[in-house]
Design an enzyme around this catalytic site. Sequence first.
Site, PDB file in Angstrom:
ATOM      1  N   THR A 193       0.821  -1.221   0.000  1.00 40.16           N
ATOM      2  CA  THR A 193       0.000   0.000   0.000  1.00 40.16           C
ATOM      3  C   THR A 193       0.851   1.266   0.000  1.00 40.16           C
ATOM      4  OG1 THR A 193      -0.102  -0.114   2.408  1.00 40.16           O
ATOM      5  CG2 THR A 193      -1.959  -1.057   1.194  1.00 40.16           C
ATOM      6  N   GLY A 194       2.169   1.118   0.098  1.00 45.08           N
ATOM      7  CA  GLY A 194       3.053   2.287   0.133  1.00 45.08           C
ATOM      8  C   GLY A 194       3.380   2.783  -1.271  1.00 45.08           C
ATOM      9  N   GLN A 195       4.181   3.838  -1.313  1.00 50.28           N
ATOM     10  CA  GLN A 195       4.571   4.423  -2.614  1.00 50.28           C
ATOM     11  C   GLN A 195       5.235   3.379  -3.518  1.00 50.28           C
ATOM     12  OE1 GLN A 195       7.113   8.237  -3.677  1.00 50.28           O
ATOM     13  NE2 GLN A 195       8.510   6.615  -3.110  1.00 50.28           N
ATOM     14  N   ASP A 196       6.294   2.753  -3.014  1.00 51.53           N
ATOM     15  CA  ASP A 196       7.051   1.826  -3.869  1.00 51.53           C
ATOM     16  C   ASP A 196       6.243   0.569  -4.156  1.00 51.53           C
ATOM     17  OD1 ASP A 196       8.950   3.721  -3.468  1.00 51.53           O
ATOM     18  OD2 ASP A 196      10.494   2.391  -2.666  1.00 51.53           O
ATOM     19  N   ASP A 221       1.622  -8.376   8.965  1.00 55.86           N
ATOM     20  CA  ASP A 221       2.251  -7.392   9.844  1.00 55.86           C
ATOM     21  C   ASP A 221       3.657  -7.841  10.202  1.00 55.86           C
ATOM     22  OD1 ASP A 221       2.956  -5.612  12.038  1.00 55.86           O
ATOM     23  OD2 ASP A 221       0.848  -5.034  11.959  1.00 55.86           O
ATOM     24  N   LEU A 258       9.219  -4.369   1.295  1.00 50.48           N
ATOM     25  CA  LEU A 258       9.190  -2.897   1.228  1.00 50.48           C
ATOM     26  C   LEU A 258       8.536  -2.287   2.464  1.00 50.48           C
ATOM     27  CD1 LEU A 258       8.085  -2.375  -2.497  1.00 50.48           C
ATOM     28  CD2 LEU A 258      10.335  -2.896  -1.571  1.00 50.48           C
ATOM     29  N   GLN A 270       8.469   1.208   8.999  1.00 46.23           N
ATOM     30  CA  GLN A 270       8.156   2.529   9.542  1.00 46.23           C
ATOM     31  C   GLN A 270       9.132   3.420   8.780  1.00 46.23           C
ATOM     32  OE1 GLN A 270       7.884   5.845  10.594  1.00 46.23           O
ATOM     33  NE2 GLN A 270       9.682   5.382  11.820  1.00 46.23           N
ATOM     34  N   SER A 271       8.642   4.097   7.745  1.00 46.64           N
ATOM     35  CA  SER A 271       9.561   4.660   6.745  1.00 46.64           C
ATOM     36  C   SER A 271       9.878   6.131   6.952  1.00 46.64           C
ATOM     37  CB  SER A 271       8.965   4.465   5.351  1.00 46.64           C
ATOM     38  OG  SER A 271       7.812   5.275   5.232  1.00 46.64           O
ATOM     39  N   THR A 286      18.593   1.580   2.630  1.00 44.51           N
ATOM     40  CA  THR A 286      18.433   3.024   2.422  1.00 44.51           C
ATOM     41  C   THR A 286      19.729   3.808   2.563  1.00 44.51           C
ATOM     42  OG1 THR A 286      17.525   4.994   3.519  1.00 44.51           O
ATOM     43  CG2 THR A 286      17.661   3.037   4.846  1.00 44.51           C
ATOM     44  N   TYR A 314      15.736   5.175  12.713  1.00 49.32           N
ATOM     45  CA  TYR A 314      15.339   4.543  11.445  1.00 49.32           C
ATOM     46  C   TYR A 314      16.565   3.947  10.753  1.00 49.32           C
ATOM     47  CZ  TYR A 314      14.123   4.494   6.422  1.00 49.32           C
ATOM     48  OH  TYR A 314      13.949   4.143   5.107  1.00 49.32           O
TER      49      TYR A 314
HETATM   50  P1  NDP Z   1       5.827   4.067   2.458  1.00 48.55           P
HETATM   51  O1  NDP Z   1       5.847   4.705   3.794  1.00 48.55           O
HETATM   52  O2  NDP Z   1       5.078   4.731   1.349  1.00 48.55           O
HETATM   53  O3  NDP Z   1       5.272   2.577   2.595  1.00 48.55           O
HETATM   54  C1  NDP Z   1       5.591   1.779   3.689  1.00 48.55           C
HETATM   55  C2  NDP Z   1       4.695   0.568   3.673  1.00 48.55           C
HETATM   56  O4  NDP Z   1       5.004  -0.249   4.807  1.00 48.55           O
HETATM   57  C3  NDP Z   1       3.197   0.880   3.766  1.00 48.55           C
HETATM   58  O5  NDP Z   1       2.510  -0.005   2.912  1.00 48.55           O
HETATM   59  C4  NDP Z   1       2.889   0.576   5.222  1.00 48.55           C
HETATM   60  O6  NDP Z   1       1.550   0.218   5.455  1.00 48.55           O
HETATM   61  C5  NDP Z   1       3.778  -0.618   5.444  1.00 48.55           C
HETATM   62  N1  NDP Z   1       4.023  -0.918   6.849  1.00 48.55           N
HETATM   63  C6  NDP Z   1       4.438  -0.075   7.821  1.00 48.55           C
HETATM   64  N2  NDP Z   1       4.563  -0.730   8.998  1.00 48.55           N
HETATM   65  C7  NDP Z   1       4.213  -2.017   8.757  1.00 48.55           C
HETATM   66  C8  NDP Z   1       4.129  -3.174   9.553  1.00 48.55           C
HETATM   67  N3  NDP Z   1       4.423  -3.160  10.853  1.00 48.55           N
HETATM   68  N4  NDP Z   1       3.735  -4.338   8.984  1.00 48.55           N
HETATM   69  C9  NDP Z   1       3.425  -4.389   7.662  1.00 48.55           C
HETATM   70  N5  NDP Z   1       3.464  -3.312   6.852  1.00 48.55           N
HETATM   71  C10 NDP Z   1       3.862  -2.144   7.396  1.00 48.55           C
HETATM   72  O7  NDP Z   1       7.353   3.835   2.026  1.00 48.55           O
HETATM   73  P2  NDP Z   1       8.006   3.797   0.561  1.00 48.55           P
HETATM   74  O8  NDP Z   1       7.137   3.053  -0.354  1.00 48.55           O
HETATM   75  O9  NDP Z   1       8.475   5.158   0.216  1.00 48.55           O
HETATM   76  O10 NDP Z   1       9.342   2.964   0.855  1.00 48.55           O
HETATM   77  C11 NDP Z   1       9.378   1.538   0.691  1.00 48.55           C
HETATM   78  C12 NDP Z   1      10.551   0.976   1.464  1.00 48.55           C
HETATM   79  O11 NDP Z   1      11.764   1.532   0.980  1.00 48.55           O
HETATM   80  C13 NDP Z   1      10.534   1.275   2.965  1.00 48.55           C
HETATM   81  O12 NDP Z   1      11.074   0.166   3.624  1.00 48.55           O
HETATM   82  C14 NDP Z   1      11.456   2.472   3.105  1.00 48.55           C
HETATM   83  O13 NDP Z   1      12.026   2.528   4.394  1.00 48.55           O
HETATM   84  C15 NDP Z   1      12.483   2.144   2.044  1.00 48.55           C
HETATM   85  N6  NDP Z   1      13.158   3.267   1.452  1.00 48.55           N
HETATM   86  C16 NDP Z   1      12.436   4.293   0.904  1.00 48.55           C
HETATM   87  C17 NDP Z   1      13.079   5.359   0.324  1.00 48.55           C
HETATM   88  C18 NDP Z   1      12.307   6.457  -0.324  1.00 48.55           C
HETATM   89  O14 NDP Z   1      12.924   7.480  -0.615  1.00 48.55           O
HETATM   90  N7  NDP Z   1      11.029   6.298  -0.598  1.00 48.55           N
HETATM   91  C19 NDP Z   1      14.538   5.447   0.308  1.00 48.55           C
HETATM   92  C20 NDP Z   1      15.210   4.265   0.822  1.00 48.55           C
HETATM   93  C21 NDP Z   1      14.527   3.236   1.390  1.00 48.55           C
HETATM   94  P3  NDP Z   1       0.388   1.340   5.682  1.00 48.55           P
HETATM   95  O15 NDP Z   1      -0.063   1.734   4.300  1.00 48.55           O
HETATM   96  O16 NDP Z   1      -0.622   0.628   6.481  1.00 48.55           O
HETATM   97  O17 NDP Z   1       1.028   2.487   6.423  1.00 48.55           O
HETATM   98  P1  GDP Z   2      14.318  11.563   4.592  1.00 47.12           P
HETATM   99  O1  GDP Z   2      15.567  11.789   3.803  1.00 47.12           O
HETATM  100  O2  GDP Z   2      13.810  10.163   4.459  1.00 47.12           O
HETATM  101  O3  GDP Z   2      14.438  11.989   5.988  1.00 47.12           O
HETATM  102  O4  GDP Z   2      13.204  12.439   3.831  1.00 47.12           O
HETATM  103  P2  GDP Z   2      12.402  13.762   4.237  1.00 47.12           P
HETATM  104  O5  GDP Z   2      11.715  14.212   3.000  1.00 47.12           O
HETATM  105  O6  GDP Z   2      11.539  13.545   5.440  1.00 47.12           O
HETATM  106  O7  GDP Z   2      13.533  14.808   4.663  1.00 47.12           O
HETATM  107  C1  GDP Z   2      14.508  15.242   3.743  1.00 47.12           C
HETATM  108  C2  GDP Z   2      15.250  16.424   4.331  1.00 47.12           C
HETATM  109  O8  GDP Z   2      14.395  17.560   4.339  1.00 47.12           O
HETATM  110  C3  GDP Z   2      15.739  16.260   5.785  1.00 47.12           C
HETATM  111  O9  GDP Z   2      17.091  16.658   5.849  1.00 47.12           O
HETATM  112  C4  GDP Z   2      14.884  17.236   6.585  1.00 47.12           C
HETATM  113  O10 GDP Z   2      15.569  17.821   7.683  1.00 47.12           O
HETATM  114  C5  GDP Z   2      14.607  18.293   5.524  1.00 47.12           C
HETATM  115  N1  GDP Z   2      13.403  19.084   5.826  1.00 47.12           N
HETATM  116  C6  GDP Z   2      13.339  20.429   5.906  1.00 47.12           C
HETATM  117  N2  GDP Z   2      12.094  20.800   6.225  1.00 47.12           N
HETATM  118  C7  GDP Z   2      11.351  19.672   6.335  1.00 47.12           C
HETATM  119  C8  GDP Z   2       9.980  19.446   6.652  1.00 47.12           C
HETATM  120  O11 GDP Z   2       9.197  20.343   6.894  1.00 47.12           O
HETATM  121  N3  GDP Z   2       9.578  18.135   6.646  1.00 47.12           N
HETATM  122  C9  GDP Z   2      10.436  17.096   6.355  1.00 47.12           C
HETATM  123  N4  GDP Z   2       9.965  15.855   6.331  1.00 47.12           N
HETATM  124  N5  GDP Z   2      11.733  17.305   6.102  1.00 47.12           N
HETATM  125  C10 GDP Z   2      12.184  18.572   6.081  1.00 47.12           C
END
Ligand code: NDP
Ligand code: GDP
Length: 337
Positions: free
Chosen positions: A10-13, A58, A80, A83-84, A125, A149
């Site tokens: 359900t997340g972005q990726d 979960d 994927l 707690q992202s 990451t 994280y």
């Molecule tokens: P999202 O936050 O969009 O998605 C995270 C997903 O994990 C959601 O589907 C969420 O469910 C699910 N989730 C959270 N906690 C649990 C749990 N306890 N049990 C089962 N499912 C759970 O993240 P992204 O899609 O952006 O990222 C995907 C992965 O890549 C993550 O692991 C993230 O840490 C990692 N990553 C992402 C980067 C990025 O820039 N996007 C960069 C590097 C790594 P729900 O919808 O219910 O919240």
């Molecule tokens: P992250 O790299 O996974 O932590 O992605 P984020 O988008 O949450 O944060 C990227 C950078 O933006 C971090 O260095 C934050 O300190 C900076 N930042 C500045 N202002 C904000 C804000 O209002 N919200 C978030 N999320 N980040 C911010």
Amino acid sequence: MKKAFITGITGQDGAYLSKLLLEKGYEVHGGVRRISQPDTPRLDKLGVTRDVQLHDFDLSEMNNIYRTIEKIKVDEFYNLAAQSFVGSSWDLPIYAADTNGVGVVRILDCLRNFAPETRFYQASTSEMFGLVQEVPQSETTRLYPRSPYGVAKVYGHYITMNYRESFGMHASSGILFNHESPLRGKEFVTRKITLALAALARGGDAPVVLGNLDAKRDWGFAGDYVRGMWLMLQQEKADDYVLATGVTTPIRDFVIFAAEALGMDLAWDGEGVTETATDRKTGKRVVEISEKFFRPAEVDLLIGDAGKARENLGWTPEVDVRQLAEMMAKSDYDDLG
Ligand code: NDP
Ligand code: GDP
């Protein structure tokens, strides 16, 4: 027909990867945790909700993972879920450790027992580099995480390598730099900016309140990055790969790119917490700063070296940061119409 399981579907990726795998003819299964208001807006937005099979899943519940992996045998398993959000991990350090760290070994150990031939992808990451030990960062750069994280993800990364080396499993870890899209979580800085600026362009008057504008990130497009995940699992040998654009951009510049895409012309004034930006055309305040959004510790200069992925996987990103800001700003603008 190949079968895949995606945790965090359900997340972005998860949404982008589902779409990619469906296009490639996979049967796609996904793990969804139980919440009080179940919905799937990202899968809906990409039009794939009806084509994927969803299962209760979960990361914190070993028995649930055990039953899922025993029941649904797949060729590829993409972890994927996490707690992202880095910013929340100081408030949820134990939860972050459990889901992003221990959750990974829960899956790996079940795969080892019930599906040792399944290929595994772990979502590692660039946050693991934290206080960076070299610039740019590659697969061999020493890790120095700067948030709960990042610390938890380091465990996930090493346990993936360890199961590969100990049990010969096809387990790969993708060290992905930040990747964004119109489906990015609303608390991340890119989406927070594009949503707020789109609302201003639609006639609103609330500025976006940000933290450290000087922080920089190597931002790519999520659609490009899920292609890299898939490529990793198509290799004969499992390995670890950095995916990045190699270009780092300050938050301030991302604001400028998004503003330009929406026809704004920003005038910047002040510095530190008194810095502001105003649209010269409308006189509206667009950016303000608050201490509230600064972090207890920042990661350093994140720039990825994706040379290994380019060479071994033939992977290159296709969307640059300016195109990304424009894509996100326009999507939010359209959605608000
Ligand atoms: P999202 O936050 O969009 O998605 C995270 C997903 O994990 C959601 O589907 C969420 O469910 C699910 N989730 C959270 N906690 C649990 C749990 N306890 N049990 C089962 N499912 C759970 O993240 P992204 O899609 O952006 O990222 C995907 C992965 O890549 C993550 O692991 C993230 O840490 C990692 N990553 C992402 C980067 C990025 O820039 N996007 C960069 C590097 C790594 P729900 O919808 O219910 O919240
Ligand atoms: P992250 O790299 O996974 O932590 O992605 P984020 O988008 O949450 O944060 C990227 C950078 O933006 C971090 O260095 C934050 O300190 C900076 N930042 C500045 N202002 C904000 C804000 O209002 N919200 C978030 N999320 N980040 C911010």
